[in-house]
Design an enzyme around this catalytic site. Sequence first.
Site, PDB file in Angstrom:
ATOM      1  N   LYS A  81       0.766  -1.186  -0.022  1.00 31.67           N
ATOM      2  CA  LYS A  81       0.124  -0.222   0.082  1.00 31.67           C
ATOM      3  C   LYS A  81       0.658   1.231  -0.099  1.00 31.67           C
ATOM      4  O   LYS A  81       0.348   2.403  -0.360  1.00 31.67           O
ATOM      5  CB  LYS A  81      -1.030   0.044   1.344  1.00 31.67           C
ATOM      6  CG  LYS A  81      -1.811  -1.274   1.023  1.00 31.67           C
ATOM      7  CD  LYS A  81      -3.174  -0.546   1.741  1.00 31.67           C
ATOM      8  CE  LYS A  81      -4.557  -1.647   1.397  1.00 31.67           C
ATOM      9  NZ  LYS A  81      -4.275  -3.132   2.025  1.00 31.67           N
TER      10      LYS A  81
ATOM     11  N   GLU B  87      -9.538   6.358   3.489  1.00 28.41           N
ATOM     12  CA  GLU B  87     -10.239   5.599   4.166  1.00 28.41           C
ATOM     13  C   GLU B  87      -9.431   4.584   4.534  1.00 28.41           C
ATOM     14  O   GLU B  87      -8.359   4.181   3.890  1.00 28.41           O
ATOM     15  CB  GLU B  87     -11.480   5.024   3.264  1.00 28.41           C
ATOM     16  CG  GLU B  87     -11.087   4.016   2.137  1.00 28.41           C
ATOM     17  CD  GLU B  87     -10.290   4.341   1.085  1.00 28.41           C
ATOM     18  OE1 GLU B  87     -10.317   5.582   0.874  1.00 28.41           O
ATOM     19  OE2 GLU B  87      -9.576   3.551   0.944  1.00 28.41           O
TER      20      GLU B  87
ATOM     21  N   SER C 156       1.702  -9.913  -0.721  1.00 33.03           N
ATOM     22  CA  SER C 156       1.342  -8.507  -0.644  1.00 33.03           C
ATOM     23  C   SER C 156       1.612  -7.783   0.628  1.00 33.03           C
ATOM     24  O   SER C 156       1.986  -6.697   0.674  1.00 33.03           O
ATOM     25  CB  SER C 156      -0.190  -8.609  -1.027  1.00 33.03           C
ATOM     26  OG  SER C 156      -0.869  -9.116  -0.081  1.00 33.03           O
TER      27      SER C 156
HETATM   28  C1  PLP Z   1      -4.934  -4.122   1.789  1.00 32.45           C
HETATM   29  C2  PLP Z   1      -4.246  -5.386   1.609  1.00 32.45           C
HETATM   30  C3  PLP Z   1      -4.806  -6.094   0.380  1.00 32.45           C
HETATM   31  C4  PLP Z   1      -5.891  -5.884  -0.363  1.00 32.45           C
HETATM   32  O1  PLP Z   1      -6.167  -4.955  -1.234  1.00 32.45           O
HETATM   33  P1  PLP Z   1      -5.773  -4.735  -2.851  1.00 32.45           P
HETATM   34  O2  PLP Z   1      -6.039  -3.456  -2.921  1.00 32.45           O
HETATM   35  O3  PLP Z   1      -6.673  -5.759  -3.194  1.00 32.45           O
HETATM   36  O4  PLP Z   1      -4.457  -5.153  -2.824  1.00 32.45           O
HETATM   37  C5  PLP Z   1      -3.967  -7.277   0.368  1.00 32.45           C
HETATM   38  N1  PLP Z   1      -2.939  -7.597   1.210  1.00 32.45           N
HETATM   39  C6  PLP Z   1      -2.519  -6.797   2.115  1.00 32.45           C
HETATM   40  C7  PLP Z   1      -1.366  -7.349   2.941  1.00 32.45           C
HETATM   41  C8  PLP Z   1      -3.223  -5.706   2.357  1.00 32.45           C
HETATM   42  O5  PLP Z   1      -2.630  -4.995   3.431  1.00 32.45           O
END
Ligand code: PLP
Length: 423
Positions: free
Chosen positions: A110, A132, A403
């Site tokens: 993010k 948000e 992610s």
């Molecule tokens: C917020 C988040 C997501 C989901 O958000 P996307 O916009 O779909 O990428 C996925 N993995 C992690 C670790 C997150 O913090």
Amino acid sequence: MLASAAMSAGQTTTAATGAAARDGYFGEFGGRFVAETLVLALEELTRAMHDIVLQPDFQREWRELLASYVGRPTPLTEAKRLARAIDPSGAFLARLFLKREDLCHTGAHKINNAIGQTLLAKKLGKTRIIAETGAGQHGVATATACALFDLPCVVYMGEEDVARQAPNVGRMRLLGAEVVPVASGSRTLKDAMNEALRDWVTNVRTTHYCIGSAAGPHPYPELVASLQRVIGDEARVQILERTGRLPDAAIACVGGGSNAIGLFRGFLADESVALYGVEAAGHGVSSGKHAATLTAGRIGVLHGARSYVLCNDDGQIEEAHSISAGLDYPGVGPEHSHLKDTGRATYISATDDEALAAVSQVARLEGILTALETAHPFAKLGVIAAELAGKRGRPVDLLMCSSGRGDKDLETLLRRLPLGSGR
Ligand SMILES: *Cc1c(COP(=O)(O)O)cnc(C)c1O
């Protein structure tokens, strides 16, 4: 809340039409279904995306920050023990590579987007940032970027999430952000997004709204994708360097869809690379308690864009459920809806229990404590590899976006997982 009026914030809803707005469509999805007052700001942002963000000067400055502050490029890690556990004989999984967004500053992808949008806001002369947040990850990333750029930051967060995600509320406050609990609706992410939009309508001249995923009205899905594509661009170079060929599949979890679209953008033009998005099936898609928007949703309008949404027969937006707060959203970015309908990408889902089991497995086999969001694609790697190897008649190479890291989920994990006392 009616799906079709979800973003009107009490004002007239306009579906922008005409040549410029068509730019904001992915097939029949996307667009700009917003209150009249926001149209000028969205047009300004669209121009800024083309004239500033995509230009070499901005790219240089942003990439320098990604290198010196976020820790990019993030590594590509081969997960050999996990690959063997999923497929002991190597019959269908040749190699498994993880793109390590969990190693970014603040623990997930993010921050790539938050730094990009905040840098842009500064250049546009905005003096205030709002955001948000659901789990708090995007709130923490935005609060971090605002501290770096010396901008005041207000983060809207559902009351339910404020209670569930206390450590992230503390982090945002330590970073100097104001956290505003939202008491309307289900008091979760979609309500926080409605409230942030209401603030933006009122303060649009001074304020930039930093949306945290590849969702919302045009140009946000394109803006966020063009920032998060750093994931896919880096991964493409890294895997070619490492293996000398493209992967057979690129895989990521899908909440709003930003890490997935960031990864996919690196491979969209490579038809040999299959794209897989993994949604949250919660208690199971048939239970009704899930967040599998692309798997089980219908076409509607939420937060300013036409896309798949979870809604009932009357168009009323339904609550999403997932053990992972970052996937707990009843909408999805419009580009994913288009990739689904054209068949370019395949979307599947993993349940809460499958995700929990994957967290344990990945921790023990790879020494990576993964976020609950990220555990969803981990849980499906075996299924994906088997299916794809069947089609291609040989073992396949998989590339997955890791992610985020799981520190934020420790409380849930300790409550839900049986912990061994050693091996
Ligand atoms: C917020 C988040 C997501 C989901 O958000 P996307 O916009 O779909 O990428 C996925 N993995 C992690 C670790 C997150 O913090």
